[in-house]
Design a protein around this motif. Structure first.
Motif, PDB file in Angstrom:
ATOM      1  N   ALA A  29      -0.683  34.920 -19.589  1.00  0.00           N
ATOM      2  CA  ALA A  29      -0.082  34.990 -18.251  1.00  0.00           C
ATOM      3  C   ALA A  29       0.979  33.911 -18.032  1.00  0.00           C
ATOM      4  CB  ALA A  29      -1.171  34.861 -17.193  1.00  0.00           C
ATOM      5  N   ALA A  30       0.964  32.842 -18.795  1.00  0.00           N
ATOM      6  CA  ALA A  30       1.856  31.704 -18.536  1.00  0.00           C
ATOM      7  C   ALA A  30       3.331  32.077 -18.666  1.00  0.00           C
ATOM      8  CB  ALA A  30       1.519  30.553 -19.472  1.00  0.00           C
ATOM      9  N   SER A  31       3.729  32.676 -19.758  1.00  0.00           N
ATOM     10  CA  SER A  31       5.149  32.960 -19.999  1.00  0.00           C
ATOM     11  C   SER A  31       5.747  33.915 -18.964  1.00  0.00           C
ATOM     12  CB  SER A  31       5.343  33.490 -21.418  1.00  0.00           C
ATOM     13  OG  SER A  31       6.712  33.638 -21.698  1.00  0.00           O
ATOM     14  N   PRO A  32       5.113  35.060 -18.683  1.00  0.00           N
ATOM     15  CA  PRO A  32       5.698  35.944 -17.659  1.00  0.00           C
ATOM     16  C   PRO A  32       5.710  35.306 -16.269  1.00  0.00           C
ATOM     17  CG  PRO A  32       3.956  37.094 -18.852  1.00  0.00           C
ATOM     18  CD  PRO A  32       3.980  35.698 -19.344  1.00  0.00           C
ATOM     19  N   THR A  33       4.716  34.477 -15.981  1.00  0.00           N
ATOM     20  CA  THR A  33       4.676  33.813 -14.678  1.00  0.00           C
ATOM     21  C   THR A  33       5.854  32.856 -14.522  1.00  0.00           C
ATOM     22  OG1 THR A  33       2.274  33.990 -14.611  1.00  0.00           O
ATOM     23  CG2 THR A  33       3.291  32.360 -13.160  1.00  0.00           C
ATOM     24  N   PHE A  34       6.115  32.051 -15.546  1.00  0.00           N
ATOM     25  CA  PHE A  34       7.251  31.126 -15.478  1.00  0.00           C
ATOM     26  C   PHE A  34       8.578  31.882 -15.434  1.00  0.00           C
ATOM     27  CE2 PHE A  34       4.303  27.829 -17.263  1.00  0.00           C
ATOM     28  CZ  PHE A  34       4.364  26.999 -16.166  1.00  0.00           C
ATOM     29  N   ALA A  35       8.683  33.000 -16.161  1.00  0.00           N
ATOM     30  CA  ALA A  35       9.916  33.796 -16.113  1.00  0.00           C
ATOM     31  C   ALA A  35      10.139  34.358 -14.712  1.00  0.00           C
ATOM     32  CB  ALA A  35       9.851  34.926 -17.144  1.00  0.00           C
ATOM     33  N   LEU A  36       9.075  34.846 -14.083  1.00  0.00           N
ATOM     34  CA  LEU A  36       9.181  35.357 -12.723  1.00  0.00           C
ATOM     35  C   LEU A  36       9.574  34.250 -11.746  1.00  0.00           C
ATOM     36  CD1 LEU A  36       8.778  37.709 -10.726  1.00  0.00           C
ATOM     37  CD2 LEU A  36       6.397  36.963 -10.535  1.00  0.00           C
ATOM     38  N   MET A  66      16.138  26.460 -14.586  1.00  0.00           N
ATOM     39  CA  MET A  66      16.226  26.166 -16.021  1.00  0.00           C
ATOM     40  C   MET A  66      14.898  25.623 -16.540  1.00  0.00           C
ATOM     41  SD  MET A  66      17.770  26.313 -18.820  1.00  0.00           S
ATOM     42  CE  MET A  66      19.350  26.871 -18.298  1.00  0.00           C
ATOM     43  N   MET A  67      14.227  24.804 -15.732  1.00  0.00           N
ATOM     44  CA  MET A  67      12.936  24.293 -16.155  1.00  0.00           C
ATOM     45  C   MET A  67      11.937  25.440 -16.342  1.00  0.00           C
ATOM     46  SD  MET A  67      10.005  22.059 -14.283  1.00  0.00           S
ATOM     47  CE  MET A  67       9.603  23.517 -13.366  1.00  0.00           C
ATOM     48  N   TYR A  68      11.937  26.400 -15.406  1.00  0.00           N
ATOM     49  CA  TYR A  68      11.025  27.539 -15.526  1.00  0.00           C
ATOM     50  C   TYR A  68      11.361  28.393 -16.749  1.00  0.00           C
ATOM     51  CZ  TYR A  68       9.267  26.569 -10.824  1.00  0.00           C
ATOM     52  OH  TYR A  68       8.693  26.002  -9.728  1.00  0.00           O
ATOM     53  N   LEU A  69      12.638  28.563 -17.057  1.00  0.00           N
ATOM     54  CA  LEU A  69      13.015  29.315 -18.260  1.00  0.00           C
ATOM     55  C   LEU A  69      12.543  28.611 -19.524  1.00  0.00           C
ATOM     56  CD1 LEU A  69      16.603  30.594 -17.423  1.00  0.00           C
ATOM     57  CD2 LEU A  69      14.524  31.952 -17.702  1.00  0.00           C
ATOM     58  N   LEU A  70      12.703  27.290 -19.566  1.00  0.00           N
ATOM     59  CA  LEU A  70      12.225  26.539 -20.729  1.00  0.00           C
ATOM     60  C   LEU A  70      10.706  26.615 -20.847  1.00  0.00           C
ATOM     61  CD1 LEU A  70      14.520  23.396 -20.599  1.00  0.00           C
ATOM     62  CD2 LEU A  70      14.514  25.196 -22.326  1.00  0.00           C
ATOM     63  N   MET A  71      10.003  26.511 -19.738  1.00  0.00           N
ATOM     64  CA  MET A  71       8.546  26.620 -19.772  1.00  0.00           C
ATOM     65  C   MET A  71       8.127  28.005 -20.254  1.00  0.00           C
ATOM     66  SD  MET A  71       7.167  23.744 -18.838  1.00  0.00           S
ATOM     67  CE  MET A  71       5.551  24.123 -18.228  1.00  0.00           C
ATOM     68  N   SER A  72       8.849  29.033 -19.830  1.00  0.00           N
ATOM     69  CA  SER A  72       8.557  30.384 -20.277  1.00  0.00           C
ATOM     70  C   SER A  72       8.741  30.503 -21.792  1.00  0.00           C
ATOM     71  CB  SER A  72       9.466  31.371 -19.548  1.00  0.00           C
ATOM     72  OG  SER A  72       9.219  32.683 -19.984  1.00  0.00           O
ATOM     73  N   ALA A  73       9.815  29.917 -22.302  1.00  0.00           N
ATOM     74  CA  ALA A  73      10.071  29.961 -23.745  1.00  0.00           C
ATOM     75  C   ALA A  73       9.005  29.193 -24.524  1.00  0.00           C
ATOM     76  CB  ALA A  73      11.452  29.397 -24.051  1.00  0.00           C
ATOM     77  N   PHE A  74       8.577  28.041 -24.008  1.00  0.00           N
ATOM     78  CA  PHE A  74       7.560  27.241 -24.697  1.00  0.00           C
ATOM     79  C   PHE A  74       6.197  27.927 -24.718  1.00  0.00           C
ATOM     80  CE2 PHE A  74      10.075  23.252 -23.452  1.00  0.00           C
ATOM     81  CZ  PHE A  74      10.817  23.318 -24.614  1.00  0.00           C
ATOM     82  N   HIS A  75       5.944  28.816 -23.770  1.00  0.00           N
ATOM     83  CA  HIS A  75       4.659  29.493 -23.689  1.00  0.00           C
ATOM     84  C   HIS A  75       4.690  30.904 -24.289  1.00  0.00           C
ATOM     85  CE1 HIS A  75       3.889  26.235 -20.849  1.00  0.00           C
ATOM     86  NE2 HIS A  75       2.630  26.434 -21.138  1.00  0.00           N
ATOM     87  N   LEU A  76       5.676  31.212 -25.126  1.00  0.00           N
ATOM     88  CA  LEU A  76       5.762  32.524 -25.777  1.00  0.00           C
ATOM     89  C   LEU A  76       4.851  32.674 -26.990  1.00  0.00           C
ATOM     90  CD1 LEU A  76       9.532  33.509 -25.703  1.00  0.00           C
ATOM     91  CD2 LEU A  76       7.632  34.667 -24.598  1.00  0.00           C
TER      92      LEU A  76
END
Length: 87
Positions: A29-36, A66-76
């Motif tokens: 759930a982490a990556s899609p949540t940060f992307a949203l 940008m922080m949320y996009l990076l967090m999304s990428a790190f949680h892929l």
């Protein structure tokens, strides 16, 4: 080896989707949540309140979106492992 895991062709271990625990679902759930959150921050203009306080011009590499996009990428990683079929 537990019943939740089975060895498939080539010795790859695959997990039974029904055996996923809360931690597995939370990791997925982490990556899609940060992307949203990145999309919502951009669309709803969440950066507008912090702009007057900034002494430097706004950079596309700064801010919450940008922080949320990076967090999304790190949680892929959990998604990549699930797609690849490896635990």
């Amino acid at each position: 080896m537990s019943e939740a895991c089975s060895s498939g062709p080539g010795g790859a271990i695959r997990r039974n989707p029904a055996a996923f625990g809360a931690a597995d679902w939370l990791a997925l759930a982490a990556s899609p949540t940060f992307a949203l959150m990145a999309v919502l921050t951009t669309v709803l203009g969440g950066e507008s309140m912090s702009m007057p306080c900034s002494a430097s011009p706004a950079s596309p590499l700064s801010g919450m979106a940008m922080m949320y996009l990076l967090m999304s990428a790190f949680h892929l990683a959990p998604w990549l492992r699930l797609i690849r079929g490896v635990r």
